[in-house]
Design a protein around this motif. Structure first.
Motif, PDB file in Angstrom:
ATOM      1  N   SER A 149      48.084  36.548  38.137  1.00 50.91           N
ATOM      2  CA  SER A 149      47.089  36.554  39.229  1.00 50.91           C
ATOM      3  C   SER A 149      46.078  37.908  38.732  1.00 50.91           C
ATOM      4  CB  SER A 149      47.791  37.087  40.322  1.00 50.91           C
ATOM      5  OG  SER A 149      48.657  38.228  40.305  1.00 50.91           O
ATOM      6  N   PRO A 150      45.169  37.925  39.550  1.00 49.86           N
ATOM      7  CA  PRO A 150      44.132  38.912  38.985  1.00 49.86           C
ATOM      8  C   PRO A 150      44.663  40.285  38.637  1.00 49.86           C
ATOM      9  CG  PRO A 150      43.197  37.491  40.995  1.00 49.86           C
ATOM     10  CD  PRO A 150      44.684  37.355  40.782  1.00 49.86           C
ATOM     11  N   ASP A 151      45.447  40.693  39.472  1.00 47.69           N
ATOM     12  CA  ASP A 151      45.814  42.144  38.747  1.00 47.69           C
ATOM     13  C   ASP A 151      47.044  41.898  37.760  1.00 47.69           C
ATOM     14  OD1 ASP A 151      48.033  41.484  40.386  1.00 47.69           O
ATOM     15  OD2 ASP A 151      48.128  43.018  41.660  1.00 47.69           O
ATOM     16  N   GLY A 176      41.213  40.920  36.128  1.00 43.14           N
ATOM     17  CA  GLY A 176      40.292  40.916  37.145  1.00 43.14           C
ATOM     18  C   GLY A 176      40.189  39.471  37.656  1.00 43.14           C
ATOM     19  N   PRO A 177      39.359  39.257  38.380  1.00 40.97           N
ATOM     20  CA  PRO A 177      39.010  37.927  39.110  1.00 40.97           C
ATOM     21  C   PRO A 177      39.020  36.640  38.139  1.00 40.97           C
ATOM     22  CG  PRO A 177      37.338  39.554  39.983  1.00 40.97           C
ATOM     23  CD  PRO A 177      38.065  40.022  38.657  1.00 40.97           C
TER      24      PRO A 177
END
Lengths: 375, 478
Positions: free
Chosen positions: B48-50, B407-408
């Motif tokens: 996921s993003p993180d 990141g995103p």
């Protein structure tokens, strides 16, 4: 010292190949019992994603400390060390009340019931007086629950004209305290034990309980007996030397016999061949190996205190091992450590009722030989 | 992702489960629910993003002792419209057992009895939770083998094999699990128990085994199965050859299969795998022949002739024997230095995946070449091998590994790797998967495999059999 943080991180991303080598997870079939997950939870506790609450503490005691997981891991990660570090970190109110009582009993020397009354008269002729050349150490559990095993070995040694001594009372090696996470208590017990044994100046120390032998030779790294006693042996090693020297005759038989490698004797102390050689000494015996043997052998259920903290798991482990033994078609299962025989025989009554297999006699190596010896 | 059940409702369902099965077969503990809510789809394959997944979590874990326990569980689930996710080993890495909407995980591993060994008719009947290693160890003590030996055999079980159409390392001779099973017992989504006959073969209508194999628990819970067994081979013979390149090695396999020679195992490493892991230049083929001595010798001789005709260098038995003894059940065990498991560069996440597929001999060569180019453009390192062969083609196992910036944009970048890899496999005429299953990761591509019409009919079957959609919802693109 292992790097707990890095090892637990690696466990958390591992494909779980240790699970079915684990003596506990293999018996309970519970996914959470896999060493990989225990490692992952250690990481979460370190990362403060989970707290060491009562449920988590109990979870870390669902481990037999048998180290089968280490053998399954190609990276040689030893999850039991992570679990032991978690146990050692449990303090104060978080120590389960049942375990607190166990600790008090260990420290006060009342862990098991009183010593068997028949044992005193059995041992009396052999008590060490001042010095002991060959000293037998039975261990607390055996002196309270293992009359048949002790009778068997003494009878065998007498028939072989072996000279030996025993202690009137035996100090605790500290093994149970150590594996339950009471490190300081274990050290104090081990130091006392060492002093009392050293005072008898034995040249050879024969240790019956494999877990006590593991504590003496491997786990207690303080001023240990290994530095002061020339020979410290397991029962199979001692008997093999004796039988090779005495060359006694054994009755001919057509028995099919299997052998259980105790965790401490096998995986930890590498005593694999001596008991097998002893079994093969009996003419006509066919030794058949269990599906999981040597480094892959599961724990009988004693589990360095697991039989006290989680008796229901112990029962499943013992039942699983009995089934494995029966699948070989053997009529006798021999154990190198008498404690394994006691645990496995106790499981027979309660846990095998739903299994299709027939009976199997389970005895330790000394009794096995004693019964087949031609006097 | 949250459970669809309110806390009040959870208590009601828990009480019914306990009443039906008994207290010791039902768990609501956090530790159990968390552990059972993941397979090997761990964070490095599902970022996921993180860079950290927060996976869904089941409400209950159930350990059945009998098929009837499974029936009772499914009836309760139907009554309350609670999802049921069967699980057996969780060795997969496609997210097949993730409880997307909470619900009940049924751990089939607790169904672990070996029911019957029939040496007269060469079959073994087992409950579906028997782990492969346990079954194989038991059979070996009796002088037999099932010859289903997947790399994950220490942790994967019968129910999982059938549900994901598993393949083992000797599949070239003995087939996938789909060719080994004779009959099975399945608890259907309505709680009925269905059995298929454990017969050698039949012409009586469709083979219903194939309805449940590969369904990944979406059409029922497999609780028992009967399989073919074989005598342990009297002999095994190992041979290794170094070909100039991967196409030459594939061509050799084609000629070996056409000749009617049937190695138990053949494994070809592409040029990069040969260089990195075997320290040779070219394409390494290792082969194992099994059976009685004369058969092994004859098959090995024929294969050697074919290899020599294609200018392969004979490396003897050592590389093949080493693979068999040390590597065939080895997986990527984490170490601090391993490129898949070492700590990533700060600000990055390690990603990893395998786009295994099957197709014709032509396909294998084409996809190996083009995937290497494609993955290079995506900054992924990719090595491939082929290790399951058929008369008309085989399987290719391209493993990609690399690091993506946190990141995103991370989930999209990761998804793009899979998308481009799967589309390439499909466009070149291959399957979207050979033996890892579909689960969540590949669910969106199922219409490529079955076609729009096929997928629509699959959905109709699912609706007819499981009107309440309780069985492993959200998987296989259903």
């Amino acid at each position: 010292m292992i790097d707990i943080k890095e090892n637990s991180r690696l466990c958390s991303v591992c494909p779980n190949m240790c699970r079915d080598f684990c003596s506990v997870a293999g018996a309970t079939r519970h996914e959470a019992d896999s060493p990989k997950h225990k490692g992952a939870f250690v990481k979460e506790v370190i990362d403060e994603k989970n707290s060491l609450d009562a449920a988590m503490v109990d979870y870390f005691y669902r481990c037999a400390m048998c180290k089968a997981c280490r053998e399954a891991c190609e990276t040689d990660l030893d999850t039991s060390e992570l679990v032991l570090s978690a146990r050692t970190g449990v303090k104060g109110d978080l120590i389960p009340s049942k375990l607190g009582a166990v600790r008090e009993n260990i420290v006060s020397g009342n862990m098991y019931a009183d010593e068997l009354s028949d044992l005193k008269s059995l041992l009396k002729p052999h008590l060490a007086k001042g010095k002991a050349h060959t000293l037998l150490y039975f261990g607390r559990k055996l002196r309270c629950e293992g009359l048949a095993a002790i009778t068997g070995i003494l009878s065998l040694l007498d028939k072989l004209n072996a000279e030996y001594s025993v202690m009137e009372t035996e100090p605790d090696t500290g093994q149970l305290a150590y594996f339950l996470g009471f490190a300081e208590d274990a050290r104090a017990l081990a130091e006392t034990c060492n002093r009392e044994i050293e005072a008898l100046h034995p040249q050879t120390l024969v240790v019956f309980s494999a877990d006590d032998l593991r504590m003496i030779k491997k786990e207690f790294t303080g001023p240990g007996l290994s530095q002061t006693i020339p020979v410290i042996q397991s029962v199979p090693e001692f008997l093999l030397e004796l039988i090779n020297k005495m060359k006694p005759a054994f009755k001919d038989t057509t028995e099919k016999v299997s052998y259980h490698d105790s965790c401490a004797l096998g995986r930890e102390l590498r005593v694999f061949e001596a008991p097998r050689e002893l079994i093969r000494n009996v003419p006509g015996v066919t030794l058949v190996e269990m599906a999981f043997n040597r480094d892959q052998a599961p724990c009988c259920g004693y589990g360095m205190g697991l039989d006290i903290t989680h008796p229901e798991i112990k029962a499943k482990m013992a039942a699983r091992l009995r089934i494995m033994a029966m699948q070989t078609g053997a009529t006798t299962l021999v154990t190198g450590c008498p404690v394994c025989s006691i645990v496995l025989n106790a499981a027979a009554v309660t846990d095998m009722s739903d299994q299709n297999s027939g009976g199997i006699e389970i005895i330790d190596i000394a009794q096995f030989l004693e019964r087949r010896l031609i006097v | 992702m949250n459970s669809i059940l309110t806390d009040f409702y959870k208590v009601a369902v828990e009480n019914e489960l306990i009443a039906a099965l008994g207290r010791d077969k039902v768990s609501t503990s956090f530790i159990d629910r968390k552990v059972y809510s993941s397979d090997e789809l761990v964070e490095w394959t599902c970022p996921s993003p993180d860079g950290d997944c927060d996976p869904p979590i089941a409400d209950f874990v159930v350990w059945p002792d009998t098929a009837q326990d499974v029936v009772e569980t499914i009836k309760i689930a139907n009554r309350h419209r609670v999802p049921v996710i069967p699980m057996c080993g969780a060795a997969q890495n496609r997210g097949s057992i993730l409880p997307l909407h909470g619900g009940i995980i049924i751990d089939v591993k607790s169904l672990h009895r070996i029911i019957a060994l029939d040496t007269e008719n060469h079959t073994v009947t087992v409950q579906a939770g028997v782990i492969c290693n346990e079954l194989e160890a038991f059979l070996n003590t009796q002088g037999y083998t099932m010859n289903h030996l997947p790399q994950s055999q220490h942790i994967s079980g019968i129910g999982g094999f059938l549900s994901a159409r598993s393949a083992g390392v000797v599949s070239t001779k003995y087939g996938k699990i789909t060719e080994m099973v004779l009959g099975m017992e399945v608890v259907l989504p309505n709680g009925d128990i269905m059995r298929t006959k454990p017969v050698p073969n039949s012409a009586a209508g469709p083979n219903f085994n194939y309805l449940f194999m590969g369904a990944e628990g979406t059409l029922g819970v497999i609780t028992e199965a009967t399989f073919k067994i074989h005598l342990l081979p009297e002999a095994r013979m190992f041979r290794s050859y170094l070909f100039p390149d991967y196409p030459a090695a594939v061509n050799a396999v084609r000629l070996i299969m056409r000749r009617g020679v049937m190695p138990a195992a053949i494994r070809i490493s592409d040029e990069l795998e040969t260089q990195v892991f075997h320290k040779h230049k070219g394409s390494l083929m290792i082969a194992m022949f099994d059976g009685f001595e004369e058969l092994c010798a004859l098959e090995a001789k024929e294969a050697a002739g074919i290899a020599a005709s294609l200018n392969a260098q004979d490396l003897g038995e050592k590389p093949a024997l080493e693979w068999w003894e040390k590597k065939r059940f080895s997986v990527a065990f984490p170490s601090s230095e391993h490129p898949a498991f070492a700590l990533p560069i700060p600000g990055f996440v390690r990603v990893n995946g395998c786009i295994d597929s099957a197709g014709s001999f032509d396909y294998l060569v084409a996809v190996q070449r083009k995937l290497r180019t494609l993955m290079g453009k995506l900054n992924m390192f990719v090595v491939s091998h082929s290790s399951h062969f058929y008369h008309t083609g085989g399987m290719i196992y391209p493993r990609f590994i690399g690091q993506l910036m946190r990141g995103p944009g991370l989930p999209a970048a990761y998804t793009e790797i899979w998308k481009q890899g799967i589309l390439l496999s499909h466009e070149l005429g291959g399957t979207i998967n050979h033996h890892h299953g579909i689960g969540l990761t590949l669910a969106r591509y199922m219409n490529l495999e079955l076609g729009n019409e096929g997928m629509e009919n699959f959905r109709k079957i699912k609706r007819a059999m499981d009107p309440n959609n309780i069985m492993n919802p959200g998987k296989l693109g259903l």
